[in-house]
Design an enzyme around this catalytic site. Structure first.
Site, PDB file in Angstrom:
ATOM      1  N   GLY A  11      13.735  -1.222   2.490  1.00 19.18           N
ATOM      2  CA  GLY A  11      14.099  -2.133   3.580  1.00 19.18           C
ATOM      3  C   GLY A  11      13.764  -3.574   3.251  1.00 19.18           C
ATOM      4  O   GLY A  11      14.580  -4.487   3.455  1.00 19.18           O
ATOM      5  N   ASP A  63       3.708  -9.007   1.253  1.00 20.31           N
ATOM      6  CA  ASP A  63       2.821  -8.144   2.030  1.00 20.31           C
ATOM      7  C   ASP A  63       3.014  -8.468   3.488  1.00 20.31           C
ATOM      8  O   ASP A  63       3.068  -9.630   3.873  1.00 20.31           O
ATOM      9  CB  ASP A  63       1.367  -8.356   1.616  1.00 20.31           C
ATOM     10  CG  ASP A  63       0.984  -7.415   0.507  1.00 20.31           C
ATOM     11  OD1 ASP A  63       1.102  -6.191   0.714  1.00 20.31           O
ATOM     12  OD2 ASP A  63       0.620  -7.899  -0.573  1.00 20.31           O
ATOM     13  N   HIS A 165       9.637 -12.297  10.747  1.00 18.03           N
ATOM     14  CA  HIS A 165       8.552 -12.816   9.919  1.00 18.03           C
ATOM     15  C   HIS A 165       9.007 -12.976   8.470  1.00 18.03           C
ATOM     16  O   HIS A 165       8.822 -13.997   7.844  1.00 18.03           O
ATOM     17  CB  HIS A 165       7.363 -11.847  10.027  1.00 18.03           C
ATOM     18  CG  HIS A 165       7.726 -10.397   9.784  1.00 18.03           C
ATOM     19  ND1 HIS A 165       8.732  -9.777  10.477  1.00 18.03           N
ATOM     20  CD2 HIS A 165       7.266  -9.477   8.901  1.00 18.03           C
ATOM     21  CE1 HIS A 165       8.855  -8.531  10.049  1.00 18.03           C
ATOM     22  NE2 HIS A 165       7.975  -8.327   9.091  1.00 18.03           N
TER      23      HIS A 165
HETATM   24  P1  ITT Z   1       5.351  -2.614  -0.990  1.00 22.70           P
HETATM   25  O1  ITT Z   1       5.615  -1.716  -2.131  1.00 22.70           O
HETATM   26  O2  ITT Z   1       6.245  -3.830  -0.973  1.00 22.70           O
HETATM   27  O3  ITT Z   1       3.887  -2.971  -0.823  1.00 22.70           O
HETATM   28  P2  ITT Z   1       4.947  -1.322   1.584  1.00 22.70           P
HETATM   29  O4  ITT Z   1       5.873  -0.624   2.540  1.00 22.70           O
HETATM   30  O5  ITT Z   1       3.726  -0.564   1.113  1.00 22.70           O
HETATM   31  O6  ITT Z   1       5.827  -1.786   0.324  1.00 22.70           O
HETATM   32  P3  ITT Z   1       3.205  -3.283   2.814  1.00 22.70           P
HETATM   33  O7  ITT Z   1       2.020  -2.795   2.058  1.00 22.70           O
HETATM   34  O8  ITT Z   1       3.429  -4.763   2.926  1.00 22.70           O
HETATM   35  O9  ITT Z   1       4.559  -2.702   2.206  1.00 22.70           O
HETATM   36  O10 ITT Z   1       3.157  -2.600   4.225  1.00 22.70           O
HETATM   37  C1  ITT Z   1       3.694  -3.172   5.341  1.00 22.70           C
HETATM   38  C2  ITT Z   1       4.088  -2.089   6.321  1.00 22.70           C
HETATM   39  O11 ITT Z   1       4.276  -2.744   7.586  1.00 22.70           O
HETATM   40  C3  ITT Z   1       5.421  -1.446   5.966  1.00 22.70           C
HETATM   41  O12 ITT Z   1       5.261  -0.258   5.235  1.00 22.70           O
HETATM   42  C4  ITT Z   1       6.026  -1.162   7.359  1.00 22.70           C
HETATM   43  O13 ITT Z   1       5.541   0.056   7.846  1.00 22.70           O
HETATM   44  C5  ITT Z   1       5.454  -2.289   8.199  1.00 22.70           C
HETATM   45  N1  ITT Z   1       6.407  -3.415   8.256  1.00 22.70           N
HETATM   46  C6  ITT Z   1       6.356  -4.586   7.550  1.00 22.70           C
HETATM   47  N2  ITT Z   1       7.427  -5.356   7.813  1.00 22.70           N
HETATM   48  C7  ITT Z   1       8.171  -4.657   8.692  1.00 22.70           C
HETATM   49  C8  ITT Z   1       9.405  -4.896   9.320  1.00 22.70           C
HETATM   50  O14 ITT Z   1      10.111  -5.976   9.076  1.00 22.70           O
HETATM   51  N3  ITT Z   1       9.875  -3.969  10.154  1.00 22.70           N
HETATM   52  C9  ITT Z   1       9.183  -2.843  10.390  1.00 22.70           C
HETATM   53  N4  ITT Z   1       8.029  -2.522   9.832  1.00 22.70           N
HETATM   54  C10 ITT Z   1       7.522  -3.426   8.974  1.00 22.70           C
END
Ligand code: ITT
Length: 180
Positions: A11, A63, A165
């Site tokens: 996503g 992040d 964001h």
């Molecule tokens: P990376 O490999 O990029 O780290 P990740 O999914 O583990 O992928 P993060 O550690 O930044 O990413 O975790 C952020 C979490 O917050 C992500 O897994 C979602 O569950 C939630 N999140 C972040 N942005 C979001 C969005 O735009 N819409 C919905 N949920 C979001």
């Protein structure tokens, strides 16, 4: 410009790619150490220090997290883990009967081109009463941005990017890249 975007999240990649069509965004589906820290900036900085030693070229990572007011900022930096464990149903359960439903999403992009630069964006909103919409990812079906009635899950990618964001952080990065 050719930029490696390191993420395991489909996503995130789709949203970033959509907003930076003038750049060659090459996805690297790999993980990097995500430290336990109080803020997303520290997590992003540590991750980029690691990646800049592993990859050659321009690198970015992002992040992000959901910070719920009445839960004292939970899930915050633990958003990915909390989503995988209790998910949207778990958050809605924690919010049952809670009147103050304010929350915000925050995004921190770290971009490396020999030195690390940070770009951030915040999107305020509320946690919905029920899950709505099948678009997006993560907490999108339970988050309604300020000034809207629809959840992110009910929006097309372009519309979400206008509010989100991540959209705000990417716009700052985009402006910075124009100065090259
Ligand atoms: P990376 O490999 O990029 O780290 P990740 O999914 O583990 O992928 P993060 O550690 O930044 O990413 O975790 C952020 C979490 O917050 C992500 O897994 C979602 O569950 C939630 N999140 C972040 N942005 C979001 C969005 O735009 N819409 C919905 N949920 C979001």
């Amino acid at each position: 410009m050719k930029i490696y975007f390191v993420t395991t999240n489909d996503g995130k990649y789709e949203e970033v790619k959509k907003m930076l069509p003038e750049h060659d965004i090459i996805r690297k589906n790999m993980t990097y150490p995500e430290i336990q820290a109080d803020g997303l900036e520290e997590v992003a900085k540590f991750g980029m220090d690691f990646l800049s030693k592993k990859l050659d070229g321009n690198i970015m990572l992002e992040d992000s997290g959901l910070f719920v007011q009445s839960l004292n900022g939970f899930p915050g930096v633990y958003s990915a883990y909390v989503f995988k464990s209790i998910g949207n149903d778990g958050i809605l359960k924690l919010m049952e009967g809670v009147e103050d439903r304010r929350a915000y999403f925050k995004s921190v992009i770290a971009f490396y081109d020999g030195e690390v630069r940070f770009f951030e964006g915040i999107c305020k909103g509320v946690i919905s009463e029920t899950k709505k919409g099948g678009n997006g990812f993560g907490y999108d079906p339970i988050f309604i941005p300020e000034g809207e009635t629809k959840t992110f899950g009910e929006m097309e990618r372009e519309e979400k990017n206008e509010y989100s964001h991540r959209g705000k952080a990417i716009l700052k990065l985009k402006k910075f890249l124009e100065s090259f």
